[in-house]
Write a protein that holds these residues in place. Structure first.
Motif, PDB file in Angstrom:
ATOM      1  N   LYS B  46       0.780  -1.172   0.063  1.00  0.00           N
ATOM      2  CA  LYS B  46       0.073  -0.041  -0.051  1.00  0.00           C
ATOM      3  C   LYS B  46       0.903   1.369  -0.073  1.00  0.00           C
ATOM      4  N   LEU B  47       2.172   1.297   0.421  1.00  0.00           N
ATOM      5  CA  LEU B  47       2.849   2.455   0.818  1.00  0.00           C
ATOM      6  C   LEU B  47       3.456   2.679  -0.490  1.00  0.00           C
ATOM      7  N   VAL B  48       3.494   1.759  -1.557  1.00  0.00           N
ATOM      8  CA  VAL B  48       4.050   2.164  -2.673  1.00  0.00           C
ATOM      9  C   VAL B  48       3.082   2.296  -3.733  1.00  0.00           C
ATOM     10  N   GLY B  49       1.735   2.247  -3.441  1.00  0.00           N
ATOM     11  CA  GLY B  49       0.693   2.176  -4.241  1.00  0.00           C
ATOM     12  C   GLY B  49       0.225   1.151  -5.170  1.00  0.00           C
ATOM     13  N   ASN B  50       0.829  -0.051  -4.842  1.00  0.00           N
ATOM     14  CA  ASN B  50       0.355  -1.079  -5.435  1.00  0.00           C
ATOM     15  C   ASN B  50      -0.884  -2.055  -4.868  1.00  0.00           C
ATOM     16  N   LYS B  51      -1.323  -2.954  -5.824  1.00  0.00           N
ATOM     17  CA  LYS B  51      -2.494  -3.602  -5.188  1.00  0.00           C
ATOM     18  C   LYS B  51      -1.982  -4.568  -4.178  1.00  0.00           C
ATOM     19  N   LEU B  52      -2.746  -4.630  -3.059  1.00  0.00           N
ATOM     20  CA  LEU B  52      -2.135  -5.203  -1.931  1.00  0.00           C
ATOM     21  C   LEU B  52      -1.414  -6.790  -1.814  1.00  0.00           C
ATOM     22  N   ASP B  53      -1.642  -7.565  -2.834  1.00  0.00           N
ATOM     23  CA  ASP B  53      -1.298  -8.592  -2.911  1.00  0.00           C
ATOM     24  C   ASP B  53      -0.034  -9.195  -4.054  1.00  0.00           C
ATOM     25  N   SER B  54       0.617  -7.745  -4.380  1.00  0.00           N
ATOM     26  CA  SER B  54       1.541  -7.759  -5.258  1.00  0.00           C
ATOM     27  C   SER B  54       2.671  -8.693  -4.773  1.00  0.00           C
ATOM     28  N   PRO B  55       3.797  -9.085  -5.691  1.00  0.00           N
ATOM     29  CA  PRO B  55       4.907  -9.734  -5.131  1.00  0.00           C
ATOM     30  C   PRO B  55       5.772  -8.792  -4.697  1.00  0.00           C
ATOM     31  N   ILE B  56       6.544  -9.229  -3.589  1.00  0.00           N
ATOM     32  CA  ILE B  56       7.335  -8.354  -2.692  1.00  0.00           C
ATOM     33  C   ILE B  56       8.677  -9.079  -2.406  1.00  0.00           C
ATOM     34  N   ILE B  57       9.523  -8.500  -1.798  1.00  0.00           N
ATOM     35  CA  ILE B  57      11.047  -9.190  -1.403  1.00  0.00           C
ATOM     36  C   ILE B  57      10.746  -9.509   0.005  1.00  0.00           C
ATOM     37  N   GLU B  58      10.928 -10.603   0.686  1.00  0.00           N
ATOM     38  CA  GLU B  58      10.961 -10.797   2.033  1.00  0.00           C
ATOM     39  C   GLU B  58      12.219 -11.240   2.389  1.00  0.00           C
ATOM     40  N   PHE B  59      12.725 -10.586   3.566  1.00  0.00           N
ATOM     41  CA  PHE B  59      13.934 -11.022   4.332  1.00  0.00           C
ATOM     42  C   PHE B  59      14.022 -11.376   5.481  1.00  0.00           C
ATOM     43  N   ALA B  60      14.759 -12.117   5.973  1.00  0.00           N
ATOM     44  CA  ALA B  60      14.887 -12.524   7.349  1.00  0.00           C
ATOM     45  C   ALA B  60      16.222 -12.194   8.052  1.00  0.00           C
ATOM     46  N   TYR B  61      16.200 -11.693   9.200  1.00  0.00           N
ATOM     47  CA  TYR B  61      17.319 -10.851  10.114  1.00  0.00           C
ATOM     48  C   TYR B  61      17.996 -10.078   9.114  1.00  0.00           C
ATOM     49  N   GLN B  62      19.055 -10.666   8.449  1.00  0.00           N
ATOM     50  CA  GLN B  62      19.980  -9.765   7.708  1.00  0.00           C
ATOM     51  C   GLN B  62      19.233  -9.474   6.193  1.00  0.00           C
ATOM     52  N   GLY B  63      18.959  -8.190   5.812  1.00  0.00           N
ATOM     53  CA  GLY B  63      18.296  -8.098   4.545  1.00  0.00           C
ATOM     54  C   GLY B  63      19.309  -7.962   3.461  1.00  0.00           C
ATOM     55  N   PRO B  64      19.056  -7.559   2.045  1.00  0.00           N
ATOM     56  CA  PRO B  64      19.765  -7.528   1.165  1.00  0.00           C
ATOM     57  C   PRO B  64      20.447  -6.051   1.068  1.00  0.00           C
ATOM     58  N   LEU B  65      21.531  -5.892   0.536  1.00  0.00           N
ATOM     59  CA  LEU B  65      22.196  -4.731  -0.113  1.00  0.00           C
ATOM     60  C   LEU B  65      22.012  -4.631  -1.530  1.00  0.00           C
ATOM     61  N   LEU B  66      21.215  -3.498  -1.960  1.00  0.00           N
ATOM     62  CA  LEU B  66      20.818  -3.584  -3.515  1.00  0.00           C
ATOM     63  C   LEU B  66      21.140  -2.242  -4.179  1.00  0.00           C
ATOM     64  N   LYS B  67      21.723  -2.436  -5.470  1.00  0.00           N
ATOM     65  CA  LYS B  67      21.997  -1.102  -6.174  1.00  0.00           C
ATOM     66  C   LYS B  67      21.112  -1.020  -7.190  1.00  0.00           C
ATOM     67  N   PHE B  68      20.511   0.405  -7.526  1.00  0.00           N
ATOM     68  CA  PHE B  68      19.567   0.580  -8.381  1.00  0.00           C
ATOM     69  C   PHE B  68      19.911   1.059  -9.638  1.00  0.00           C
ATOM     70  N   TYR B  69      19.540   0.478 -10.626  1.00  0.00           N
ATOM     71  CA  TYR B  69      19.738   0.924 -12.159  1.00  0.00           C
ATOM     72  C   TYR B  69      18.454   1.378 -12.687  1.00  0.00           C
ATOM     73  N   GLY B  70      18.438   2.600 -13.345  1.00  0.00           N
ATOM     74  CA  GLY B  70      17.132   2.796 -14.046  1.00  0.00           C
ATOM     75  C   GLY B  70      16.324   3.832 -13.852  1.00  0.00           C
ATOM     76  N   ASP B  71      15.175   4.075 -14.064  1.00  0.00           N
ATOM     77  CA  ASP B  71      14.351   5.554 -13.688  1.00  0.00           C
ATOM     78  C   ASP B  71      13.771   5.486 -12.460  1.00  0.00           C
TER      79      ASP B  71
END
Lengths: 224, 314
Positions: B46-71
């Motif tokens: 909801k916080l990003v304006g998606n449909k509530l059941d849209s795919p999402i990234i789940e992480f446990a304890y330590q999460g990922p470090l991600l670099k973004f490329y694009g718009d």
């Protein structure tokens, strides 16, 4: 007939068909499973038929125990004479590489390896249910003298394709998984294929299965 | 050509794609899966304006470090999570339940969950994921779902197939509550256990073991004594079911559980407490409290209303 209907937690119905395990009771379970599935009851999200129980789980946001219980109690169950089934043969290699629990089983059952294999292969098995892990068939019934308990300490990893025995049943580990069955061999056959969404399971409840012993050579060349 | 993606510089411990899970497959042995903590899954979307059941990234304890490329893209993280956003010149301490905009080259560093297990990352758009039986949820045991049923790994790319244009800043004030008392409804094999053990089960504390994952939560402490039979004829399981194997240590079935099992069932966790149960970290103490079916139903309705109310505030 269902002997008793109760709740399993707050989001499932527990239909009890009795305590015994036999084809007659299992057939009743499958009849109800098919009837509820066809009825497509609003809010029902899963059905789990087993030897003598049927669990109907539902979305608590949509419906409730009382509503689903009423629907099941008033369900018209069609008298089906037979379940559409098929017969299949499953090749199994019992080389020492794969028969991980043979020695243990010889002691438990007080039978020789030869006798265990003879008893195991000269039989037709009935598939009572599939599950635990995807596509795992529960096949019965082994004779009284072939019935052993699960391992005292389950394995963390049972190899894919392992064929195991426990009590009156044989099963096949469709992929590597923890498990406590007595492993007597391994099949090169792919029993679960997740790429076939409509029909991922090779063996389904009601199917009749025989096992055929193959050599290590044949096993290794099976999928080539 | 896909120009929008994340590069995984560090995958984290157990990072997977999840959504609402799979229905109607227990009879062939395929578990429900899906996001472990449903409320936080919905809120992130909801916080990003998606449909509530849209795919999402789940992480446990330590999460990922991600670099973004694009718009430009908007992201939100929910749960109780410590994370940083690393932009060209500045580093921002991230706040959960608040959306942020990322630009080409920005990084998200999800350091850890705080005294909880699972956290969620949503993007304003669509992850390019594969669906199996109507769900992208990764089940690593059965190797089902997107990413060939495997956890996300270092060096991989996470492709984004579409980015939403509307990326208004959204936020909500929300604090996850923690629970120690888990409400439980008695299960069909409750009377398999000794009088003393039945009493202990609802009076004594249990410790959550390290051997807990998306399949189950193992408990340690007092042994529950079985006086009837330590095996039952295998039958269906559900998330929240508490089985007691021969060793007397209860195991609570979680979202990736085996569909059938042969250990006696002593109780089932009430649905109202499931989202908070899964967030309890190994080493923590928990206690079970008996509850009747009708109360469990009412409490779940209230919990669900609260969730809907939170969603509508965003």
């Amino acid at each position: 007939m269902i002997k008793n209907i109760s709740n399993l937690g707050d989001a499932a119905i527990y239909c009890d068909f009795g305590t015994e395990v036999n084809k007659k009771i299992n057939f009743e379970v499958i009849k109800y499973f098919k009837a509820i599935k066809e009825k497509d009851i609003k809010g029902v999200i899963n059905l789990t038929p087993s030897y003598n129980k049927l669990i109907v789980s539902y979305d608590l946001r949509v419906t409730s125990f009382k509503e689903i219980k009423d629907k099941i109690e008033n369900l018209e169950v069609n008298e089906i004479q037979e379940i559409a089934t098929k017969k299949l043969e499953v090749p199994v290699c019992c080389d020492a590489l794969y028969s991980l629990d043979m020695e243990r089983l010889e002691k438990k059952l007080n039978l020789s390896k030869e006798k265990i294999l003879e008893n195991f292969f000269n039989k037709e098995y009935f598939c009572y249910m599939t599950g635990f892990i995807a596509g795992m068939p529960f096949l019965g019934d082994l004779e009284e003298n072939m019935r052993a308990q699960r391992l005292e300490t389950p394995r963390i990893k049972v190899p894919k394709g392992s064929v195991g025995l426990t009590e009156q049943f044989a099963n096949i580990y469709t992929f590597e998984s923890p498990g406590g069955w007595n492993i007597i061999g391994n099949t090169p056959l792919n029993v679960f294929d997740s790429s076939k969404e409509n029909d991922p399971n090779l063996i389904n409840p009601g199917d009749l299965v025989t096992f055929k012993q193959i050599t290590l050579d044949k096993y290794k060349n099976y999928n080539e | 050509m896909n120009n929008n993606y994340f590069e995984i510089l560090r995958a984290g411990i157990n990072t997977t794609f999840q959504d609402k899970g799979r229905n109607h497959l227990f009879h062939i042995g395929i578990p429900f899966s899906g996001a472990m903590d449903n409320r936080n899954f919905y809120l992130a979307n909801k916080l990003v304006g998606n449909k509530l059941d849209s795919p999402i990234i789940e992480f446990a304890y330590q999460g990922p470090l991600l670099k973004f490329y694009g718009d430009k893209i908007s992201i939100a993280i929910t749960g109780d999570v410590i994370f940083k956003l690393k932009k060209k010149d500045i580093e921002i301490e991230g706040k959960c339940y608040e959306s942020y905009q990322l630009e080409h080259g920005d990084k998200i560093d999800i350091l850890s969950t705080n005294k909880s297990v699972y956290g969620y990352l949503a993007i304003s758009g669509k992850f390019d994921v594969k669906f199996q039986w109507g769900s992208c949820s990764i089940n690593t045991k059965a190797k089902i779902g997107s990413n060939e049923g495997k956890k996300l790994a270092n060096g991989q790319k996470i492709n984004i197939s579409r980015i939403k244009l509307n990326q208004d800043k959204k936020k909500i004030n929300y604090l996850n509550s923690r629970i120690e008392n888990i409400r439980v409804i008695k299960a069909p094999n409750f009377n398999y256990f000794s009088e003393e053990s039945k009493k202990d089960f609802f009076e004594k504390k249990f410790t959550v073991s390290k051997l807990s994952d998306r399949m189950g939560m193992r408990l340690e402490g007092l042994k529950i004594e079985n006086i009837v039979n330590t095996n039952i004829k295998s039958e269906g399981l559900l998330k929240g079911v508490i089985q007691v194997p021969a060793d007397g240590n209860p195991i609570i079935m979680l979202s990736d559980h085996g569909t059938i099992g042969g250990y006696p069932k002593i109780g089932v966790v009430a649905s109202v407490d499931y989202d908070r149960l899964v967030q309890i970290t190994p080493g923590s103490k928990i206690k079970f409290k008996e509850i009747e079916l009708s109360d469990a139903e009412t409490l779940f309705k209230l919990y669900e209303m609260e969730t809907q109310n939170l969603i509508s505030q965003i």
